[in-house]
Write a protein that holds these residues in place. Structure first.
Motif, PDB file in Angstrom:
ATOM      1  N   HIS A   1      10.807  15.598 -12.085  1.00 17.76           N
ATOM      2  CA  HIS A   1      10.618  16.942 -12.111  1.00 17.76           C
ATOM      3  C   HIS A   1       9.303  17.736 -12.180  1.00 17.76           C
ATOM      4  O   HIS A   1       9.168  18.753 -11.854  1.00 17.76           O
ATOM      5  CB  HIS A   1      11.547  17.866 -13.051  1.00 17.76           C
ATOM      6  N   ILE A   2       8.533  16.738 -12.205  1.00 20.60           N
ATOM      7  CA  ILE A   2       6.871  17.129 -12.236  1.00 20.60           C
ATOM      8  C   ILE A   2       6.222  16.554 -11.176  1.00 20.60           C
ATOM      9  O   ILE A   2       6.313  15.319 -10.781  1.00 20.60           O
ATOM     10  CB  ILE A   2       6.462  16.651 -13.591  1.00 20.60           C
ATOM     11  N   THR A   3       5.337  17.476 -10.617  1.00 18.50           N
ATOM     12  CA  THR A   3       4.702  17.142  -9.439  1.00 18.50           C
ATOM     13  C   THR A   3       3.620  16.226 -10.116  1.00 18.50           C
ATOM     14  O   THR A   3       3.018  16.363 -11.173  1.00 18.50           O
ATOM     15  CB  THR A   3       3.976  18.189  -8.464  1.00 18.50           C
TER      16      THR A   3
ATOM     17  N   ALA B   1      10.264  11.520 -20.592  1.00 17.66           N
ATOM     18  CA  ALA B   1      10.688  12.718 -21.216  1.00 17.66           C
ATOM     19  C   ALA B   1       9.831  12.586 -22.568  1.00 17.66           C
ATOM     20  O   ALA B   1       9.279  13.586 -22.959  1.00 17.66           O
ATOM     21  CB  ALA B   1      12.109  12.935 -21.460  1.00 17.66           C
ATOM     22  N   ASN B   2       9.690  11.542 -23.182  1.00 20.81           N
ATOM     23  CA  ASN B   2       9.092  11.665 -24.601  1.00 20.81           C
ATOM     24  C   ASN B   2       7.397  11.634 -24.262  1.00 20.81           C
ATOM     25  O   ASN B   2       6.785  12.284 -25.014  1.00 20.81           O
ATOM     26  CB  ASN B   2       9.161  10.139 -25.095  1.00 20.81           C
ATOM     27  N   CYS B   3       6.986  10.995 -23.131  1.00 19.99           N
ATOM     28  CA  CYS B   3       5.619  11.210 -22.766  1.00 19.99           C
ATOM     29  C   CYS B   3       5.173  12.627 -22.493  1.00 19.99           C
ATOM     30  O   CYS B   3       4.252  13.061 -22.737  1.00 19.99           O
ATOM     31  CB  CYS B   3       5.043  10.205 -21.785  1.00 19.99           C
ATOM     32  N   GLU B   4       6.086  13.198 -21.593  1.00 22.72           N
ATOM     33  CA  GLU B   4       5.959  14.867 -21.414  1.00 22.72           C
ATOM     34  C   GLU B   4       5.972  15.551 -22.685  1.00 22.72           C
ATOM     35  O   GLU B   4       5.220  16.496 -23.022  1.00 22.72           O
ATOM     36  CB  GLU B   4       7.093  15.297 -20.551  1.00 22.72           C
TER      37      GLU B   4
END
Length: 129
Positions: free
Chosen positions: A61-63, A110-113
């Motif tokens: 979901h992230i560019t 997700a954890n990295c984000e």
């Protein structure tokens, strides 16, 4: 070889103090479980050590540009580290990271984000203080 072990030791030295500092800054709660933060920081450490390309950790979901900008903000750098690992070794490192933290790729991303977002906010708060 020795370079790989040295890089992993660097990751450990990078991650452990950072986890302690962030947990003191914002104690664990439902939004910031220590396991998620540690898994995210471990993976970001692999990027910083040149063992894993940043793009392996990008959630869908992230560019690409937003992901790289989040990395730069969280690491206070303008550089995206080049991975010393070439295909297929980089894929093997990505698989090893998933096994090490016992998470599927989506959760690891997700954890990295989460980890990079927490670092970014902490840095902003310190700068404003």
């Amino acid at each position: 070889g020795g370079g790989f072990v040295d890089s992993l030791q660097w990751v450990e030295k990078f991650v452990c103090p950072l986890v302690k500092i962030l947990m003191l800054w914002k104690p664990a709660d439902g939004h910031l479980p220590p396991q998620r933060l540690a898994a995210g920081l471990f993976s970001v450490g692999l990027v910083r050590a040149g063992l894993l390309p940043l793009h392996h950790l990008r959630p869908e979901h992230i560019t690409k540009d937003d992901w790289e900008q989040l990395y730069r903000w969280s690491q206070m750098t303008h550089e995206i580290p080049a991975s010393a690992m070439q295909p297929p070794c980089d894929q093997l490192i990505a698989e090893a990271a998933k096994i090490a933290v016992d998470l599927p790729l989506r959760d690891l991303q997700a954890n990295c984000e989460l980890a990079m977002s927490v670092i970014r906010v902490a840095v902003q708060e310190v700068r404003q203080a």
